[in-house]
Design a protein around this motif. Structure first.
Motif, PDB file in Angstrom:
ATOM      1  N   TYR A  69       0.850  -1.197   0.000  1.00  0.00           N
ATOM      2  CA  TYR A  69       0.000   0.000   0.000  1.00  0.00           C
ATOM      3  C   TYR A  69       0.880   1.240   0.000  1.00  0.00           C
ATOM      4  N   ARG A  70       0.524   2.203  -0.839  1.00  0.00           N
ATOM      5  CA  ARG A  70       1.256   3.467  -0.913  1.00  0.00           C
ATOM      6  C   ARG A  70       0.271   4.626  -0.885  1.00  0.00           C
ATOM      7  N   LYS A  77      -4.499   5.585   0.440  1.00  0.00           N
ATOM      8  CA  LYS A  77      -3.580   4.463   0.295  1.00  0.00           C
ATOM      9  C   LYS A  77      -4.177   3.464  -0.684  1.00  0.00           C
ATOM     10  N   VAL A  78      -3.346   3.030  -1.646  1.00  0.00           N
ATOM     11  CA  VAL A  78      -3.774   2.119  -2.701  1.00  0.00           C
ATOM     12  C   VAL A  78      -2.788   0.948  -2.748  1.00  0.00           C
ATOM     13  N   PRO A  79      -3.292  -0.296  -2.890  1.00  0.00           N
ATOM     14  CA  PRO A  79      -2.367  -1.427  -3.005  1.00  0.00           C
ATOM     15  C   PRO A  79      -1.708  -1.418  -4.386  1.00  0.00           C
ATOM     16  N   PHE A  80      -0.392  -1.447  -4.411  1.00  0.00           N
ATOM     17  CA  PHE A  80       0.327  -1.455  -5.672  1.00  0.00           C
ATOM     18  C   PHE A  80       0.636  -2.879  -6.127  1.00  0.00           C
ATOM     19  N   VAL A  81       0.356  -3.880  -5.298  1.00  0.00           N
ATOM     20  CA  VAL A  81       0.487  -5.286  -5.674  1.00  0.00           C
ATOM     21  C   VAL A  81      -0.830  -5.981  -5.353  1.00  0.00           C
ATOM     22  N   VAL A  82      -1.425  -6.582  -6.378  1.00  0.00           N
ATOM     23  CA  VAL A  82      -2.668  -7.339  -6.225  1.00  0.00           C
ATOM     24  C   VAL A  82      -2.427  -8.706  -6.858  1.00  0.00           C
TER      25      VAL A  82
END
Length: 97
Positions: A69-70, A77-82
């Motif tokens: 999350y960034r 905050k947004v997950p950059f790895v899914v």
């Protein structure tokens, strides 16, 4: 909001997701099968979602994991790895975005 997506939600326990503790929430979308949402105990961020996909041959389990999350310029905050995988299906490919 989660309340708009799910008719019912309740905390059903606590489990490890990787090395982190997570609260497990059973959430039922309106007119659909219950899902499990896993929220990091420390950050409160969603780290895993377990649900079922409707397919031509029936329901197929799907697990989505959220990481890295960034904070964005919008202050969210947004997950950059899914990572998505058909849960409990040996040999099926997983996808990481």
């Amino acid at each position: 909001m989660l309340r708009d997506l799910y008719a019912t939600m309740r905390v059903v326990g606590r489990e490890k997701v990787g090395t982190r503790d997570a609260y497990v929430v059973s959430a039922t979308p309106i007119g659909n099968t219950a899902e499990k949402l896993y929220f990091d105990v420390v950050s409160g961020l969603l780290v895993r979602k377990f649900s079922y996909l409707e397919t031509a041959v029936g329901k197929s389990p799907l697990q989505v994991e959220y990481a890295d999350y960034r904070l964005t310029n919008a202050g969210v905050k947004v997950p950059f790895v899914v990572k998505m995988a058909r849960a409990a299906v040996e040999g099926m490919p997983s996808f990481t975005v």
